[in-house]
Structure formats: C-alpha cells, structure tokens
Design a protein around this motif. Sequence first.
Motif, mmCIF file in Angstrom:
data_model
loop_
_atom_site.group_PDB
_atom_site.id
_atom_site.type_symbol
_atom_site.label_atom_id
_atom_site.label_comp_id
_atom_site.label_asym_id
_atom_site.label_seq_id
_atom_site.Cartn_x
_atom_site.Cartn_y
_atom_site.Cartn_z
ATOM 1 N N ARG A 203 12.121 -4.878 13.543
ATOM 2 C CA ARG A 203 12.838 -5.918 13.134
ATOM 3 C C ARG A 203 12.552 -6.181 11.667
ATOM 4 O O ARG A 203 13.580 -6.348 10.749
ATOM 5 C CB ARG A 203 12.390 -7.125 13.769
ATOM 6 N N GLU A 204 11.256 -5.952 11.194
ATOM 7 C CA GLU A 204 11.000 -6.167 9.833
ATOM 8 C C GLU A 204 11.535 -5.338 8.860
ATOM 9 O O GLU A 204 12.238 -5.395 7.839
ATOM 10 C CB GLU A 204 9.526 -6.329 9.574
ATOM 11 N N ALA A 205 11.663 -3.913 9.374
ATOM 12 C CA ALA A 205 12.231 -2.911 8.832
ATOM 13 C C ALA A 205 13.726 -2.887 8.623
ATOM 14 O O ALA A 205 14.514 -2.816 7.535
ATOM 15 C CB ALA A 205 11.941 -1.656 9.314
ATOM 16 N N VAL A 206 14.468 -3.512 9.451
ATOM 17 C CA VAL A 206 15.856 -3.754 9.517
ATOM 18 C C VAL A 206 16.182 -4.992 8.561
ATOM 19 O O VAL A 206 16.976 -4.623 7.669
ATOM 20 C CB VAL A 206 16.273 -4.406 10.831
ATOM 21 N N GLU A 207 15.287 -5.982 8.559
ATOM 22 C CA GLU A 207 15.591 -6.716 7.488
ATOM 23 C C GLU A 207 15.395 -6.361 5.897
ATOM 24 O O GLU A 207 15.876 -6.979 5.224
ATOM 25 C CB GLU A 207 14.666 -8.283 7.894
ATOM 26 N N ALA A 208 14.364 -5.632 5.986
ATOM 27 C CA ALA A 208 14.171 -5.136 4.475
ATOM 28 C C ALA A 208 15.145 -4.056 4.238
ATOM 29 O O ALA A 208 14.862 -3.454 3.053
ATOM 30 C CB ALA A 208 12.869 -4.460 4.438
ATOM 31 N N GLY A 209 16.053 -3.557 4.920
ATOM 32 C CA GLY A 209 17.135 -2.462 4.711
ATOM 33 C C GLY A 209 16.625 -1.242 4.872
ATOM 34 O O GLY A 209 17.384 -0.391 4.506
ATOM 35 N N PHE A 210 15.609 -1.047 5.448
ATOM 36 C CA PHE A 210 14.974 0.454 5.985
ATOM 37 C C PHE A 210 15.581 1.080 7.129
ATOM 38 O O PHE A 210 15.870 2.204 7.471
ATOM 39 C CB PHE A 210 13.482 0.341 5.958
ATOM 40 N N ILE A 211 16.508 0.250 7.974
ATOM 41 C CA ILE A 211 17.132 0.443 9.175
ATOM 42 C C ILE A 211 18.249 -0.193 9.064
ATOM 43 O O ILE A 211 18.289 -1.247 8.690
ATOM 44 C CB ILE A 211 16.275 0.063 10.402
ATOM 45 N N GLY A 212 19.662 0.665 9.293
ATOM 46 C CA GLY A 212 20.700 -0.352 9.339
ATOM 47 C C GLY A 212 21.679 0.756 8.602
ATOM 48 O O GLY A 212 21.601 1.962 8.543
ATOM 49 N N THR B 177 2.764 12.646 15.894
ATOM 50 C CA THR B 177 3.651 13.665 15.147
ATOM 51 C C THR B 177 4.410 13.270 13.779
ATOM 52 O O THR B 177 4.500 13.406 12.915
ATOM 53 C CB THR B 177 4.847 14.466 15.675
ATOM 54 N N LEU B 178 5.184 12.222 14.336
ATOM 55 C CA LEU B 178 6.095 11.351 13.357
ATOM 56 C C LEU B 178 5.268 10.360 12.407
ATOM 57 O O LEU B 178 5.675 10.313 11.245
ATOM 58 C CB LEU B 178 7.083 10.377 14.111
ATOM 59 N N ALA B 179 4.219 9.923 12.651
ATOM 60 C CA ALA B 179 3.373 9.263 11.905
ATOM 61 C C ALA B 179 2.914 10.287 10.620
ATOM 62 O O ALA B 179 2.413 9.625 9.520
ATOM 63 C CB ALA B 179 2.149 8.515 12.540
ATOM 64 N N ALA B 180 2.988 11.428 10.877
ATOM 65 C CA ALA B 180 2.365 12.254 9.975
ATOM 66 C C ALA B 180 3.572 12.747 8.623
ATOM 67 O O ALA B 180 3.154 12.955 7.534
ATOM 68 C CB ALA B 180 2.122 13.670 10.279
ATOM 69 N N LEU B 181 4.675 12.215 8.998
ATOM 70 C CA LEU B 181 5.736 12.582 8.240
ATOM 71 C C LEU B 181 5.889 11.826 6.927
ATOM 72 O O LEU B 181 6.062 12.333 5.739
ATOM 73 C CB LEU B 181 7.134 12.291 8.630
ATOM 74 N N PRO B 182 5.534 10.600 6.798
ATOM 75 C CA PRO B 182 5.324 9.838 5.622
ATOM 76 C C PRO B 182 4.460 10.670 4.597
ATOM 77 O O PRO B 182 4.877 10.566 3.460
ATOM 78 C CB PRO B 182 5.217 8.380 5.764
ATOM 79 N N ALA B 183 3.407 11.041 5.027
ATOM 80 C CA ALA B 183 2.178 11.553 4.168
ATOM 81 C C ALA B 183 2.957 13.073 3.607
ATOM 82 O O ALA B 183 2.813 13.397 2.534
ATOM 83 C CB ALA B 183 0.954 11.819 4.986
ATOM 84 N N ILE B 184 3.736 13.631 4.635
ATOM 85 C CA ILE B 184 4.285 15.154 4.274
ATOM 86 C C ILE B 184 5.278 14.771 3.218
ATOM 87 O O ILE B 184 5.356 15.465 2.336
ATOM 88 C CB ILE B 184 4.688 15.599 5.475
ATOM 89 N N ALA B 185 6.126 13.608 3.386
ATOM 90 C CA ALA B 185 7.008 13.560 2.289
ATOM 91 C C ALA B 185 6.606 12.934 1.058
ATOM 92 O O ALA B 185 6.829 13.439 -0.052
ATOM 93 C CB ALA B 185 8.085 12.320 2.727
ATOM 94 N N ARG B 186 5.497 12.162 1.067
ATOM 95 C CA ARG B 186 4.891 11.820 -0.255
ATOM 96 C C ARG B 186 4.095 13.002 -0.824
ATOM 97 O O ARG B 186 4.247 13.007 -1.884
ATOM 98 C CB ARG B 186 3.934 10.524 -0.115
ATOM 99 N N HIS C 69 0.716 -1.195 -0.094
ATOM 100 C CA HIS C 69 -0.094 -0.013 -0.118
ATOM 101 C C HIS C 69 0.809 1.321 0.097
ATOM 102 O O HIS C 69 0.451 2.124 0.575
ATOM 103 C CB HIS C 69 -0.972 -0.094 1.182
ATOM 104 N N GLY C 70 1.868 1.101 -0.579
ATOM 105 C CA GLY C 70 2.882 2.522 -0.594
ATOM 106 C C GLY C 70 3.807 2.735 0.473
ATOM 107 O O GLY C 70 4.288 3.897 0.257
ATOM 108 N N GLY C 71 3.943 1.807 1.279
ATOM 109 C CA GLY C 71 4.743 1.889 2.535
ATOM 110 C C GLY C 71 5.986 1.929 2.144
ATOM 111 O O GLY C 71 6.578 1.363 1.294
ATOM 112 N N TYR C 72 6.701 2.773 2.904
ATOM 113 C CA TYR C 72 8.411 3.053 2.795
ATOM 114 C C TYR C 72 8.547 3.779 1.317
ATOM 115 O O TYR C 72 9.732 4.040 1.134
ATOM 116 C CB TYR C 72 9.018 1.732 2.813
#
Lengths: 780, 199, 453
Positions: free
Chosen positions: C156-165, C229-238, C41-44
């Motif tokens: 954990r999932e985000a680490v595995e997917a390479g979004f964290i690290g 506050t932080l949950a609003a950031l992806p939308a602002i970026a998008r 659904h467009g995440g990340y």
Amino acid sequence: MAEQVEELVNLTIDGRPVSVPKGSVVWAAARKLGIEIPIYCYHPKMDPLGACRMCFVQVEKMPKLATACTTQVAEGMVVITDSPQVKKARQGTLEFLLINHPLDCPICDKGGECDLQDFTLRYGPGASRFDLSKRHFQKPIPVNEQILLDRERCIACQRCVRFCQDVAMEDGLVMQERGFRTEVGVEPSAPFDSIFSGNVVEMCPVGALTAKSYRFVARPWELKRGATVCGQCAVGCNVLADVRVDKLLRQYSRTNDDIDDGFLCDRGRWNTDLANSPERLRQPLIRRDGKLQSATWDEAIALVARSLGEIAQRDGGEAVGGIGSTHTTNEEAYLFQKLLRVGLGTNNVDHFHGRFPQGDNDAQPWVWSDSIAGLERASHIVLLGADPYLRQPIIDLRIRKAIRRGARVWVVSPAANRLDRLAAGAIRYQAGQVGAVARALLQVTLSERLTRGAFAEQRQASLAERLAGLADATPEAVSAAAGCDAEALRTLAREIAGAKGAVILYDEMATREATGETLAADALDLALLTDNFGRAGAGVGPLLEDNNSLGARDMGLLPGSLPGYRAVDDEQARAELSAAWGVRTPEAAGLDYDAMLAGGVKALYVLGANPATHLSEEGRAALAGLEFLVVQDLFLTETAKLAAVVLPAVSYTEKDGTFTNTERCVQVVRKAMLELPGARADWQILRDVANALGLGWTYSNSAQILAEIGRTTPIYAGVSRHGLGQTGARWPLAPGATEADGQRTLSGSPFLTWEMLAQGVAKGRGSDQLALSAGRGEQA
Amino acid sequence: MVSEALKAQMRETVARYPLARSAMLPCLHLAQDELGYLPDEAIVAVAEAIGVKSDEVESVVTFYSMFHQEPKGRHVIKVCASVSCYLMGCDAVIDRLERRLGVRRGETTPDGRFTLEAVECLAACGMAPALQVNGEFVEQVSPERAERLVTFLEEGGDMAQVRNYWRQFSDGAGMATETEIGVTTEASDNGVSNTKKVR
Amino acid sequence: MADSTETQTERAPLPLGPNPRFITENFEVPGIDQIEVYRAHGGYEALAKALKSFQPDELVEEVKKSGLRGRGGAGFATGLKWSFLPKESPKPRYLCVNGDESEPGTFKDRMIMEVSPHLLVEGVIIASYATKVHHAFIYVRGELLKAGLQVERAVREAVEAGFIGKDILGSGFDLAITVHHGAGAYICGEESALLESLEGKRGYPRLKPPFPAVVGLYSGPTVINNVETLAALPAIARYGADAYAAYGTEKSKGTRVYCLSGHVNRPGNYEAPLGLSLRTLIEDLGGGMRDGRAVKAIIPGGSSSPMLGADKLDLPLDYEAVAAAGSMLGSAGVIVVDDQTCIVGATLRMSEFYRDESCGKCTPCREGTFWLVQLVERLEAGEGRESDIDLLLDICDNMFGKCFCPLGDAATSCIVSSIKLFRDEYIHHVREHACLVGPGATRAHATAEAHAR
Ligand SMILES: Cc1cc2nc3c(=O)[nH]c(=O)nc-3n(C[C@H](O)[C@H](O)[C@H](O)COP(=O)(O)O)c2cc1C
Ligand code: SF4
Ligand code: FES
C-alpha cells in the motif's frame, strides 16, 4: 469421414515398433500393441492426472521411471514395460494401495471385475508386509438414490470426481480432506442428483462406488454380456447388457466414440423394467365375452389374419390401417409397412411423430444433417424447445464437451434447462411459441441481410418472398406474443449468422406445439441461409423422441412415403418395389395417424404404440368401437385394453435387428437374453400374420429382412449386419472396403450437404435443385 | 448470519483478481474471521460470491488446515510440534497446557474459552519452542510460561499486551516476542564480525 | 576444510568487505518496515537505478551474471529461469512470490516479510520489470499473519509513493501487486500447487511439463520465486552483479540467510556468504552447542534434506558441497541435533510432518507416509522388529523417485539418512525396548511424549 491427416510418431515398446498420432500418451501406444499397462487414475476420456503411480514404464534416456499415462510419445522413443525396476515399482504401488484397502473381496460387488484385484494378481506382491492398523470409515454412505460409497475401498484415483467436475460439469463428488485422510465425498447442499451419475460406478476401478440395484445381486462371472444398443432414447448408446439367468441387471458402456463417447445416462444404465417387469405380457389374449382371455399363439395369429383379411377383402384396403412403433427395429418397421402395403393393399400406415412438412416430390428426410460427434467442432449450438438433459441425455453430455472446447450454447426453451448455467445465453418463451421464435430468428436473418454462402446466393430471388411471408414475425411481434426478449432474439440471430459453425437443434415434439407447424422448415432455412450446413460442426435437425424414431420414418411408416422417403406415387420406386415384393403398392397416399384414429378405418393394427394416451374419451371409445383392433406390445397398455386381440412382444434386449438413431446412425442390436417365455419378437409375429394371410414370407432371422431393406431402400443400400460392424454407419450408406473374407463393410456419411439433398439422397433419384422450403411448410 | 457487509466485502475481494475463483481463500478467510468458523451458509455464500458450486468450496475448505467447519474457542493456542520445537521441548509445553486447560490437543475447553492445537512448523524454529495465540506469535515458551500465558488470558489479558506481560513475568534471558523482532544485534567475536544475528 | 570466505579473501579483493549483508543490512534499523525509514536508508534507489539503467532483458542478463540461485529449495539459477519465459504470448504473464515458508527448520522469509517488507516489495518490482510482468502476486503463508499484514501495508505504501502502479518513476512500466494469504498447507510451497491454490483450488501439484514458465497462473507464462531470492535483487541492482558474485563459491554465489535452530546456544537467522562452514555457523555464529554437548547430527537444508553426521562439521554450506556430502542445501534451514537426542524420536516427528502435509494426490506419498509413521512409531515405542528397519528402507525405495512431486521424496530423507547413520539406535529400540540416549533410555516407554524434556 473427412479426417485431417494426423501426424504419426514412431516408437518401440518392448522391442515392437508402433506408430501413433502425435500427442498420444505411451499408454495408448502400448494398448495399440496389445500390451497392458495397468492404470487407475488415467481414463482415456479424461485428461491425464498421473496420481495413482501405477503405470510406470522405463523410457530409455530418462533418469527416473515414467508414468505411461502422462508421458507423450516422441519419435524414436524406446519404452520397456517389464524391466525389474518397473515390476518393483508396480508392486510397490499395489502394496501401498492395499495397505488401507479392506480385503472384503468376497462380499464386494466389484469382485471379479475389480482392477485392484486383477492388477494385484498380475503385477502385485504375493504377500502383504503391512501388519498395522488400516484406516477405517463408517460403512457405506449414500451418494444419491442409486449409488453408495464405501470410503475405505476408495483408492483416491479421482476418476469419479473428475468425471463430475470436468466431464459432467455437475454438482456431485469432490475430494475432501488431504493426505492419508483423503476421501471422496458429497456436500449436502450440492447433492449428486445428475442423470450421468451412474458413470462413476462404472469407472470406479474398485468397489468404492456401487449401485444399490446391483449390490449383492450377482457376481460378474455369472453375467452374460450382450453387446447391443440401448433402446431407451434416440441417442442409441452402445452398451453391454448384463444379464444373469433371465434378468437384465444393468447396462454398461461399450464405448462408441462417435455416439456415446464412452458414457451412459442413468436411464439407460439402470432402467431394466422393459425386460424385467412382472407386468410383461406372457401370452396372447383374445377378447371373449367382452373380456381379454388367454389364447394360444395359433388361435391369436389366425384370428388377426382372418379379421384383417376379411375387412380388407370386404371394404378394400382403405378400411384397414396400421400404427407402427418408434421403438421396434428397422426390420420390424419395414415388415409392418410391407404387411399393410403388400398384404392388405393400403398406404394407411403411420406412427406418432413430430410435425414435418410432408409429402410432395421434394420430400425431405427431416433429419439432423450433422452428427453428435460433430457438435465438438461447433462454435455455436442452438437448442430450440429442446431439453436434451432430460430427453437425449448423452447429447447433453456431448454439448458440455463442446462447451469445454469453447462452443457458445444458446438455450431457447420455455422452462429452465439444465444447460442454462453453462450457456452463453438463454431465451425463455411462453410454452407453445417455439415456432414463432424460430420464425423471428429467420426474420432477423433476412431483414438484416445476414444470409451468406452459396445456397443463399443462388436463391436471392426467392429471399424477398420468404421475408414477406414472415411479416408477422418481427422480433417485436414475437416478443409480445411469446414473452421473450426481442433484443436477445436479434443477438442470437446475428450470432448464428456470424458463427464459424452453428448447430441448430429442435426437439421433435416441439414441432407439435401450437406454433410448431413450420418449425422444422424454418430451422432448416435458417441453417441453409446462414451457411450453417453441410460440414461437421454445422447443421440442423430434430432431436427425435425414441430409439428408433428415425428408423420408423426411414422404413416408410408414413402414409405418403415408401421405405427411404420415396413418395408412394413415385413410379420408379413402385416399379422397383413391385419387382422385389411381387405386388404393386397402392398409389394414393394413405391416412395419417390422426385420420386413422378419427374413424378413418374399420380395422387397426397397432404395433408398439399407445395411441389411446393421445385420445380424448370419445376417441378412445371410437378405438374400442372399431370393428377390429389388434395390439402388439410388451405390456397391457391403455390401447391394448381396448383391443380384440393382444399379441405379446419382446424388448430390445431380447431380439436381433437394427436401430437408427437421431443422427442417422444405423446400428446393430443383438439379442442379449432369451425371450420372455410366451412372448415373441415383433418381426416373428408379423411374419406369422403375413403367412396366415397367405403371403408366404420365409424370413427366419432378422438379417434376411435387413438384406431385403438393403435391396429396396436406397439410403440403406447394401446394408448388412456385418457391414455395419460394431459401431454402425450413418446413412446414406455406401459400400466400404471389402474384407479378406469377401464381406463388405459399409461407410456412412458424417453429415449431409444440401447438394446431397438436392440430388435426391432421400429419394434415390436425381431431382431439381433443392428448393427453399419457403411456402411449403406454410402450405402444409 | 452471513451479513450483507460480509457479502459486499467478498464481492470487493473478487474484483481484485483476474479470475473470480482466485478469491476463494480470501473470501473464506473473511467469512471465518467474521463468523469464527465456516458454517454451511458461509460456504454457500462464498460459492455464490465467486461463482462456483458449493461442493467445490467445501472441497477446498477441507484441504487447508486453517479452515474449520466447527466453532473453536475464543483463544486458539497453536503450539508448534515440528522438529526444531520438538528438539527444544515443545511436547512438555503441550503436555502442560493439556493439564492446565483440562483438554487434549485438538479440543476446546467446555467453557469455549480455549482451543489447544499441536500444529506443524510455524517458521519460528530459531525461537523454539513457539506457539501462536489467535495468530500472534509467542516464542521461547517454557511449560511454566505457557501456563502463565493461560492465566494471563483467563484474566482478560489481551495479546497486544503480551510483550509487556513477558517483561513483567519473564524469568530472564533471551525472551523475544514478535514485537522485538530483528533488533538483537550481537557482534560476533569470531572474525566474521559483520555477520549479525538478526533474529 | 577452510572457511570458504577465507578462500575468497585469498582469491580477490572483496568489494564490500568480507561479510556484506546484501539482504539484512538494515534489519536492525528501528522502523525499517516503514517506507520513510526504508527510503532514508537507500530504499527504492535500487529500483530507480534498475528502471533507469537497464532494459528488462539487460536486467535478466545482470541477474544471470550475479549467479543468483533460487533460495526456495531447488537452487535453480534465477536469471536462467526468467529467460525460459516465452518472448511472445497471447496470455498475460505473472510473477508469483513464494512466501509460503513452511519447511521445518526454515524461518528466513518470515523474518524478511515481518522486518523489512519493503525490501521484498522492491525486489518484486525489479523482478517484474525484468520479466515484463504487470501483475505480481505475493503468496504469504496463512499462518504468518503478521508477515502478511506487513507485506500488505508495504505494498500500500509503495503504491502511494508511486513505486507500484502506472508508469512507475516515469519509466512507462506498469505493475499491480496483490498480496494473497494461504490457509495452511505445506504443499502450497511447491510452485505448481501454489498456482492451484492461488487459483482457488485444492493445493494439488500440477503435471509438468508444461512448466509454469510456459503455462502457469491462469495458463499464462509465470515466474515463481522465493522471498529471499527476490530480496537479494535490490542489492544486485545497487552494487552490480559482479559485486554480488564476488562472494560465495564457484557455483554458489552471494550470501544466504542461514536459519540456525536446534541445540545451539544462539539459534537465529545469520546472513553469510555461501560456502560458510557448518562449524563456523554452529560454533561461532550460533555460540556453540547448548550445555556443552556434542553434535550428533545436522540437517542442513530443512527437514527435507537428509541428515549428516558430526563428521561433516567442516562442510562448506554451498549447493555443490552439501549435495556431494549426500544431502541438500535446500532452504538453508540448519537444524542441529545434540548427542542426547534419540534419533528415532526425532525421525518420527519429521515423518509425521510429511504424513500430515502430504496432499494425498499420489499413492506412494499418501499411503507411504502413513505406513512409515506407523512403523517408526512402533520402533520408537520399543515394539518394533528388526525387520522393520529394512522394511522402512524398502518402502522409501518404493517412494523415492516415484511420487508425483518432491514432497514424497522428501519424506524419505530423514528415514533413510537416519538409518544409514544411526542403525544401531533403531536396533537398540528393538532389542532393549528403550532409546539409546536421552530420557527414553532409562525406561521402556510407550509414547513419543516421553521424550519431552
Ligand atoms: C514440497 C515442497 C515445498 C516447497 N515449499 C517452498 C516454500 O515454502 N517456499 C519456497 O520459496 N519454495 C518452496 N518450494 C520450492 C518451490 O517449489 C520453488 O522451487 C521455489 O519457490 C522457486 O523459487 P526460487 O527459484 O526463487 O527458489 C517447495 C518445494 C516443494 C517440492
Ligand atoms: S508426493 Fe504426491 S501426495 Fe505427496 S505431496 Fe506430492 S503429489 Fe501430493
Ligand atoms: S494411470 Fe498413470 S499415474 Fe495413474
């Protein structure tokens, strides 16, 4: 003092201008003006907390009231401390504090010196509007052997807790629970058995923490508070000796920032035995029919003078000797050696002390070249065979402060040390091997060419010789003999050599260990050769044993030194002294402590010392077999029991004088209570003995003796009680400002430089450059 | 009682933080999860793991309401008693549970099966009154449902089955449990049509 | 007053329709808490865009431009807060996510963390990138076990997917995220107490200044932001700052998740633009009052905010308007109280909260909350005196503005506002020894428990 110039900030408080150093809080600025701002949680020796909300003030342009303890001054700030808003806020806070505080003031030990009482009187509401139920706790719980906690009286200012955790860095009191259930408590597995524990009783603004020894004993307004100096160890903390009628009840701090930083150890605070013990001697004793029996002062003094005088007459001055004290005042030590040198014609005078290389023309004072306050500037602190927690506790506390400021501490000691937990490194060695360890450190320094600084530079030639003398002291050799880690020795030596400023301290008594003979000299060389000398936060020296151990040396209770470390054969010194004393002192060095006790004399005058405890059975028999033994003391000590005459003396709280602490600070001791009836101050007894010998001494108070010291002892030049002021000065003393009344203050020297030593600071005359102590120690 | 495995877990936790002391709460949680409470030896073990004095650990333990130094019942029922739940009748739920369990709030049943607590806002105000059993939410509880929950647990019911349990016993409307979170979409009929009720 | 969304409609064409859901858009999607579903659904994607199209400082500017303000309570401008971080500092800088949600009436952060933890994690990564932080901590309230576990799993999932690290999506940006569980203390939601707690200490608020942006976690510069506050950031970026800022009001931009609780038919979380009127929230979204009762009082921003009377129903819910009405939008925890509720009883319940959650550090809060509760208890039980009412106000005056942190001030809100609005009810308790309304009205009662319905 070599202070950096501080930046000042100007502000006005209640319309009055004041300038204070940048970074000060408003509370301190107000205090400078004598304006009281009430505080509970704030303590000038701890970081601001801002929790009690008592210290409100109004600051122009700030929307809310500000807490004076947390608000830093700013240029042009306008502060008001007595506006209606401020008054209401203070009243509000006091009312809050009182709703859960029991009103048991009549039976509370703090009553009369309680900040809650006092501030309520001055700023509080007239009546309580709280008519509901207060919080209750079970009655007092013990915190440790000496302290009780009444939790319902606690106002949660956290001073005690912050003291334990932030200042003392010891287990102890912690905050427990939260909100209105908040209480102070101890955790069973981490009891508050700290030698610093008593400070929390003093800093508790209410009666929550009280001392068992003082509970229900007195009301503060019955106390007479004598501003004096603690006599229980070589630190010399400034105290108020609290006396009720004829009993010393406790000592509270009189805050000397340079020495005690406002704190006391429990020994100083609670040990009142010296003054109060029922065992104290109350009249002179003379041995009759083999038994010590009461006598009058006249009889006793006459007998002492006659016996000593006759033996000196008959067999010469060398037949008499004196063992002096590390506890008595400078004045008394001075009179004692003067009595022996002038009245009995002998240099046979000494006291029990560490082993310091002694006596030639380079006689050095063997003293801590820096100061307690200087520790805060050190990057490294090295303790060799020292345990300040047990022996000089307030120095241990200052070391902790230095640790908080980033100092790396190395504890080199035979046994576990209280500082181990906080130390950067600990080196354990087999008892007795401290000297070997010090030699190894020097060996590494020289063999790895770690020396630096001008001192070392100028002595390149003699360094090889010094290293050669240390051939047996490689880390490996020492590690084998002393059972310590060779690599750790190397690491430590390198850290010392690379330090921004290292302070190297060894215990005076460690020099008496088997290998300790050259410890003092080796430590000195280590500091000099690594340029850790001659500035605040760098230095070397002994941590001495007793309250006036240094004074005893300074005053010449040494067979080879006149007052101020001038050699007994120093012509100029003898000439000066003969002008002052009217007699030329003997030229030959006298017998030292051991020699006198080993049968070197026929008559012995022991003042405030107990040599019998250092002697074998035969030694004690020899002491008993002396032709004449007189002992002057507070108690019937092992030595006194052997004496022909025993003269009862008084404790430091009962007399005037000066002490010199382990960092050269000469401080005024003031009489805080009447002498125990029947006993007399040592200086009075000595004067009377001298007069019975026909010396015609006219001293009627100790200040006169001090003035004479100021004329005869170069490092104490110009000393006077007035000049020393409330907080003393470090020798070598120099004249300070002249005050309006024409009286002179004295300024001291926060640290010694090697140039000062070379120029004969100690000797009062010029001399060649200070020689490397190479060889001399080993010869001694 | 503090096992080597637990100590090892603590050490691992410590390693995850830039400063060992930060592992204070995580280590206490680990110990409490394993031992059921925080006896003195657990406090000492945590102190050792993070290198502080045990008095400081105890001081921290007493500050946080989730830590307890006495054992509790097997099922700890925490009923929210804060304002939104109060408005929706949580006191009646607590009263009923007190009577049903025969203990007052804050107490544990003599058989050690239940501890009943009234706690502060559980962030379930929209599903008030709410309670937690061993950390799992049960929401919109009436006194009757609370009582049935106890019976269910007494009969060996497992919190994981609570959802099914509610299906079975629910008296109809609006019962949402934590597992049904965020799926109730209710189109608004007021023109703000895109705004959805998500909880 | 008109619904501000309508005002918006008049003002400019709205890029995303009248009611965009910047945060909760995909919350109904089953399995959105799993990374695959989230990505489907467009995440990340927003993260990828942020890393690719923005330099960190540009991102800070973008967030400033979006007008996003803190959703934790104080409503401080997020981008501005970020820009307070010193440019250079010898100590590492940190981001701390405030997931301690404990304010009575507030339950939005728990929903975000339980339902869509990846949204938060994506926001955290974007914020960390913008503020040049390489270690972020997510502090989740201890009681919210499931929320904590969901976030942990998402990390954990985000680490595995390479979004964290290390070198995230080839941007050269490194980030570690640690999830930290609290242990029960409302005060740890206060940012400096949160830092203390994260450092393993009692949750005592710290002295300010220095502010966390300068001296924060482990003495390093630190940003603290709320979950929403932080949950609003992806939308602002998008969607871009402008799209975000097109919603809401002049100074309160974007959408909020309003937490509606109390006596309404459909309590729950509703995302809507700032400036939504109370009436719309209660009547339209909340389905009106339960049992057809009338509104008596509204607590608009969690129990720390002063209550408002029924006359304020047309108030737009944005920071300025609510403040002008004498309250605070705070955490947007809107608690609705009906006319059959005894206000003294409700006030007592709120007062008890502050007494129990006061950290005890400062005198006025520790002792004041204790005293307030005793007095309100006595009034509620019909045993009070009339003078108690003014005494309550004076105690509040001695607390307000004089406590160490805002918790103490907050404790006075319900008392001062309820006396202001409903003094009669207090007097009734004194004179009649009973409540004016509700079950306690018919009989004298000794305990608050009688209020249980
Ligand atoms: C007593 C008190 C409790 C608070 N509790 C929370 C909380 O639970 N969650 C939160 O996000 N902010 C809470 N805050 C606000 C925070 O201190 C801080 O302002 C916020 O986390 C900053 O994030 P934001 O700018 O994104 O809103 C609280 C503040 C106070 C004074
Ligand atoms: S106002 Fe004071 S006691 Fe209350 S929570 Fe803040 S610091 Fe703690
Ligand atoms: S002395 Fe200033 S707040 Fe306590």
